[in-house]
Design a protein around this motif. Structure first.
Motif, PDB file in Angstrom:
ATOM      1  N   ASP A   9       0.803  -0.882  -0.029  1.00  0.00           N
ATOM      2  CA  ASP A   9      -0.353   0.325  -0.077  1.00  0.00           C
ATOM      3  C   ASP A   9       1.188   1.107   0.217  1.00  0.00           C
ATOM      4  O   ASP A   9       0.841   2.178  -0.859  1.00  0.00           O
TER       5      ASP A   9
ATOM      6  N   GLU B 229      -0.623   5.686  -7.228  1.00  0.00           N
ATOM      7  CA  GLU B 229      -2.486   5.494  -7.862  1.00  0.00           C
ATOM      8  C   GLU B 229      -3.153   5.924  -8.668  1.00  0.00           C
ATOM      9  O   GLU B 229      -2.185   6.993  -9.601  1.00  0.00           O
TER      10      GLU B 229
ATOM     11  N   THR C  96      -2.390   4.163   3.079  1.00  0.00           N
ATOM     12  CA  THR C  96      -3.675   4.867   2.910  1.00  0.00           C
ATOM     13  C   THR C  96      -5.127   4.069   3.644  1.00  0.00           C
ATOM     14  O   THR C  96      -4.482   2.817   4.229  1.00  0.00           O
ATOM     15  N   ASP C  97      -6.102   3.996   2.936  1.00  0.00           N
ATOM     16  CA  ASP C  97      -7.603   3.204   3.103  1.00  0.00           C
ATOM     17  C   ASP C  97      -7.161   1.388   2.956  1.00  0.00           C
ATOM     18  O   ASP C  97      -7.043   0.383   4.088  1.00  0.00           O
ATOM     19  N   ASP C  98      -6.304   0.820   2.551  1.00  0.00           N
ATOM     20  CA  ASP C  98      -5.867   0.083   2.431  1.00  0.00           C
ATOM     21  C   ASP C  98      -5.315  -0.675   3.593  1.00  0.00           C
ATOM     22  O   ASP C  98      -5.280  -1.697   4.218  1.00  0.00           O
TER      23      ASP C  98
ATOM     24  N   ASP D  20      -1.785   1.052  -5.241  1.00  0.00           N
ATOM     25  CA  ASP D  20      -1.876   0.277  -4.252  1.00  0.00           C
ATOM     26  C   ASP D  20      -2.607  -0.200  -3.295  1.00  0.00           C
ATOM     27  O   ASP D  20      -1.575  -1.722  -2.851  1.00  0.00           O
ATOM     28  N   THR D  21      -3.724  -0.792  -3.735  1.00  0.00           N
ATOM     29  CA  THR D  21      -4.347  -2.257  -4.318  1.00  0.00           C
ATOM     30  C   THR D  21      -4.131  -3.337  -4.557  1.00  0.00           C
ATOM     31  O   THR D  21      -3.580  -4.321  -3.849  1.00  0.00           O
TER      32      THR D  21
HETATM   33 MG   LIG Z   1      -5.242   3.087  -1.100  1.00  0.00          MG
END
Ligand SMILES: [Mg+2]
Length: 407
Positions: free
Chosen positions: A8, A15, A35-37, A221-222
């Protein structure tokens, strides 16, 4: 799980097709950010540990929902997708039929907790269903957790590929070079997970898998999160990168990592590489110190520069003898042992003296030669070992090692 977080952080700057679709980029940019990941990976891991590994469906799901809300609200600006953010901030806890890749990017810890594939898939499915209850969303999570489980329990990449194609129907026949040109930002599971698995299958080390995934472009990132989580289970992660993982995240995440480390089941150590790690624990530092001073003084040759079994007669050389190509390959692939071995090769190349007997003594100079011959034969593309053989032995290989390898 550390793989997911590193993927990530490393993939984040590229991204939304922001990179050049290349494997050649600085691993960490000026301002590495999770990040959110990462936040959701930690949230799921935290939830499974809190619910307990034996939790039933409703206990596990409610722990996951609660944990995702809690961690999400703690880090509200981590870059969540629109629908997920709405779910995170609303009072309703109903799933919303998503097939987004979020179910796969947060699932990795589940690949590490359970003895069986069945239980791994079951908990992965539950972790998806609380939001991503579309069949593709569930499949993405189950496939990702399954690959991690298979990789850490000793399956080969060929076996993993076959399993995934048969069980989940993903097309893994394309090479990364074939996927890359037309690949663009796509946040669905069905256009992220197969590509991430392909990057894992094609990459040649933990770092190479991350670079391969990022080189696809798109939701980098994912993609890197998912691919690197698999690579971690297959290769382990170099020590310095684990350190970065703690460094670029937060204190509260770190406490989840520590609990995870205690509870997770380790990778299967088919070759008992632990024997080298134990022996090096106290002696690796001494080896570095002595070699930097240009003279080996204490006894650590067997487990610092291991050679093929059958070359030495002592108990020590038998115990630390490497059984063949597969074990030597595993040694080099191991995050800790491989990076240490290369570090020492570089150290030797940096020494002024090119006289191995002067540095090691007569007998251990021979051991150095056979050790380097072995690892050079296993990884001929790595010019380090070749360079050591050139510098200290005029490029000569140890004949006995080469003969044993042929048998
Ligand atoms: Mg992300």
């Amino acid at each position: 799980m550390y793989g997911a977080i590193l993927g990530d952080i490393i993939g984040e700057p590229y991204e939304f097709d922001g990179g050049d679709k290349t494997k050649d980029f600085p691993l960490f940019d000026d301002c590495p950010m999770f990040t959110d990941d990462t936040v959701m990976t930690v949230a799921v891991c935290d939830a499974v540990m809190k619910a307990g590994l034996d939790a039933d469906e409703s206990e596990m799901k409610s722990a996951i929902i609660q944990s995702m809300h809690r961690w999400g609200q703690k880090y509200p600006d981590a870059g969540y997708g629109g629908s997920f953010y709405q779910w995170l901030t609303s009072k309703s806890t109903e799933p919303y039929g998503s097939y987004g890749n979020g179910s796969a990017m947060r699932v990795s810890s589940i690949g590490w907790f359970f003895d069986t594939m069945e239980r791994t898939r079951e908990v992965a499915r539950w972790s998806a269903e609380v939001t991503h209850n579309h069949p593709e969303g569930i499949k993405g999570a189950e496939a990702t957790a399954s690959v991690i489980w298979l990789a850490r329990t000793g399956s080969t990449k060929e076996q993993i590929k076959e399993f995934v194609a048969k069980e989940f129907g993903y097309d893994l026949s394309r090479t990364i070079d074939e996927i890359r040109p037309d690949y663009c930002h796509d946040e669905s599971c069905q256009r992220t997970v197969p590509e991430a698995i392909s990057a894992f299958l094609e990459g040649e080390s933990f770092e190479d898998v991350v670079r391969t995934a990022v080189s696809l472009g798109g939701d980098t990132d994912t993609l890197a999160d998912i691919a690197a989580a698999m690579a971690e289970a297959y290769y382990d992660i170099p020590e310095e990168l684990i350190f970065k993982c703690g460094y670029y995240t937060t204190k509260d995440m770190f406490s989840v990592f520590r609990r995870f480390d205690k509870l997770r089941i380790g990778r299967v150590d088919k070759h008992n590489l632990l024997r080298f790690k134990k022996a090096q624990e106290s002696d690796f530092k001494n080896a570095v110190k002595e070699l930097m001073a240009g003279c080996k003084r204490s006894h650590w040759m067997w487990y610092v520069f291991p050679q093929l079994k059958g070359l030495g007669l002592s108990d020590m050389s038998n115990f630390y003898g490497i059984s063949g190509i597969a074990e030597a390959q595993a040694y080099l692939d191991d995050g800790l042992l491989g990076s240490r071995y290369k570090k020492l090769a570089r150290l030797l190349l940096g020494l002024e003296s090119d006289n191995a007997e002067e540095i090691f003594g007569q007998i251990d100079a021979i051991k150095l030669k056979s050790s380097m011959t072995l690892f050079d034969a296993v990884d001929p593309d790595n010019m380090l070992f070749n360079a050591v053989l050139n510098k200290f032995f005029n490029g000569e290989r140890d004949r006995k090692t080469l003969e044993l390898l042929k048998q």
